[in-house]
Design a protein around this motif. Structure first.
Motif, short mmCIF file in Angstrom:
data_model
loop_
_atom_site.label_atom_id
_atom_site.label_comp_id
_atom_site.label_asym_id
_atom_site.label_seq_id
_atom_site.Cartn_x
_atom_site.Cartn_y
_atom_site.Cartn_z
N UNK A 147 -0.51 24.25 -14.79
CA UNK A 147 0.53 24.17 -13.78
C UNK A 147 1.35 22.89 -13.89
N UNK A 148 0.71 21.81 -14.26
CA UNK A 148 1.39 20.52 -14.17
C UNK A 148 0.64 19.44 -14.95
N UNK A 149 1.33 18.33 -15.13
CA UNK A 149 0.72 17.07 -15.53
C UNK A 149 0.85 16.12 -14.35
N UNK A 150 -0.23 15.41 -14.03
CA UNK A 150 -0.24 14.49 -12.89
C UNK A 150 -0.94 13.20 -13.31
N UNK A 151 -0.53 12.12 -12.71
CA UNK A 151 -1.22 10.86 -12.94
C UNK A 151 -0.76 9.81 -11.95
N UNK A 152 -1.61 8.84 -11.70
CA UNK A 152 -1.26 7.74 -10.82
C UNK A 152 -0.57 6.64 -11.61
N UNK A 153 0.67 6.32 -11.24
CA UNK A 153 1.41 5.28 -11.92
C UNK A 153 1.24 3.93 -11.23
N UNK A 154 0.87 2.92 -12.00
CA UNK A 154 0.79 1.57 -11.45
C UNK A 154 2.15 1.16 -10.90
N UNK A 155 2.15 0.19 -9.98
CA UNK A 155 3.38 -0.33 -9.38
C UNK A 155 3.41 -1.85 -9.57
N UNK A 156 3.43 -2.32 -10.81
CA UNK A 156 3.24 -3.76 -11.06
C UNK A 156 4.33 -4.66 -10.50
N UNK A 180 13.82 -1.94 -10.23
CA UNK A 180 13.22 -1.42 -11.45
C UNK A 180 11.76 -1.87 -11.51
N UNK A 181 10.91 -0.95 -11.86
CA UNK A 181 9.49 -1.23 -12.00
C UNK A 181 9.08 -0.90 -13.44
N UNK A 182 8.33 -1.76 -14.12
CA UNK A 182 7.99 -1.51 -15.52
C UNK A 182 7.31 -0.17 -15.78
N UNK A 183 6.51 0.29 -14.83
CA UNK A 183 5.80 1.56 -15.02
C UNK A 183 6.53 2.72 -14.35
N UNK A 184 6.88 2.58 -13.08
CA UNK A 184 7.48 3.70 -12.35
C UNK A 184 8.83 4.11 -12.95
N UNK A 185 9.65 3.14 -13.32
CA UNK A 185 10.94 3.46 -13.93
C UNK A 185 10.75 4.19 -15.25
N UNK A 186 9.76 3.75 -16.03
CA UNK A 186 9.43 4.43 -17.28
C UNK A 186 9.03 5.89 -17.03
N UNK A 187 8.18 6.11 -16.03
CA UNK A 187 7.73 7.47 -15.74
C UNK A 187 8.90 8.35 -15.28
N UNK A 188 9.80 7.80 -14.48
CA UNK A 188 10.98 8.56 -14.07
C UNK A 188 11.81 8.95 -15.29
N UNK A 189 11.97 8.05 -16.22
CA UNK A 189 12.75 8.33 -17.43
C UNK A 189 12.07 9.39 -18.29
N UNK A 190 10.76 9.55 -18.13
CA UNK A 190 10.02 10.57 -18.87
C UNK A 190 10.03 11.93 -18.17
N UNK A 191 10.70 12.01 -17.01
CA UNK A 191 10.77 13.29 -16.31
C UNK A 191 9.73 13.49 -15.24
N UNK A 192 8.94 12.46 -14.94
CA UNK A 192 7.94 12.58 -13.87
C UNK A 192 8.61 12.37 -12.52
N UNK A 193 8.12 13.06 -11.49
CA UNK A 193 8.67 12.94 -10.15
C UNK A 193 7.57 12.52 -9.17
N UNK A 194 7.89 11.66 -8.19
CA UNK A 194 6.89 11.16 -7.25
C UNK A 194 6.39 12.25 -6.31
N UNK A 195 5.10 12.18 -5.99
CA UNK A 195 4.49 13.06 -5.01
C UNK A 195 4.08 12.27 -3.77
#
Length: 222
Positions: A147-156, A180-195
């Protein structure tokens, strides 16, 4: 098993890259990737141990990927299968990954690919390898009809703003592009969306122990 060959570019020069499943003879290189990717104040005891890596390739080799540049391991990504209920998102990294061993927590009939870890050695980060690893895991989601890929993104970046923003407000500012966050911004650029934001996810001073749960939904789910 997974193997993909392609080219990335370094200063307009094509460089050969390979994404493949990692194996036992890669363990020393994978641990070095961790040490370079997560220097202090990240807790050193959270770097991979050989015993954990052995469990990864034994329990779920399809979720154990590394990326090579000219034959040198430059990064890795690990995932496991879980049963995930979006209505009950709160968990800790230790609980859902079995402290990184993925033994008891890996469910062969799971409906979600859960990201345990992704790391790229600093000297290779300009090549966009993290995105290639993430896209390779998306292909695994499609291949396994999950159904999905999920993971917890750090917020450094959050600690610098924790005196005037809640974790949810910080995440919202990152999504709006105001921060801009080093991890969260990267994940957004990869197509991940916050839950949601998860408290006490991982011992992580930079993130004040918070993480943003972010997903990628399988557009081909049958």
């Amino acid at each position: 098993m997974y193997r993909k060959e392609f080219f990335v570019f370094e200063d307009s020069v094509p460089v050969k890259a390979v994404v493949r499943n990692y194996e036992k003879n890669d363990f020393d290189s994978l641990i070095q990737v961790q040490k370079e990717s997560f220097p202090p104040p990240f807790p050193p005891d959270l770097w991979w141990k050989k015993e954990q890596l052995e469990q990864h390739v034994h329990s779920f080799p399809k979720g154990a990927l590394c990326i090579e540049i000219d034959g040198e391991i430059a990064g890795s990504m690990t995932a496991l299968l879980v049963h995930f209920d979006p209505a009950k998102p709160h968990h800790t990294w230790e609980d859902i990954t079995d402290s990184g061993y993925i033994t008891r927590s890996h469910k062969r009939d799971g409906d979600t690919l859960y990201v345990v870890d992704i790391s790229v050695r600093p000297k290779f980060r300009k090549l966009g390898l993290g995105k290639w690893l993430m896209f390779s895991m998306y292909e695994t989601v499609v291949k396994l009809n999950l159904k999905r890929l999920v993971g917890g993104g750090r917020m450094p970046g959050y600690r610098q703003h924790s005196d005037h923003l809640t974790p949810d407000e910080y995440l919202e500012e990152v999504v709006k592009g105001k921060l801009k966050d080093p991890v969260l911004t990267f994940l957004l650029r990869c197509g991940r969306t916050p839950m949601s934001v998860i408290p006490d996810y991982l011992e992580d001073d930079e993130s004040c122990n918070f993480a943003a749960l972010m997903e990628w939904k399988n557009p081909f789910i049958r």
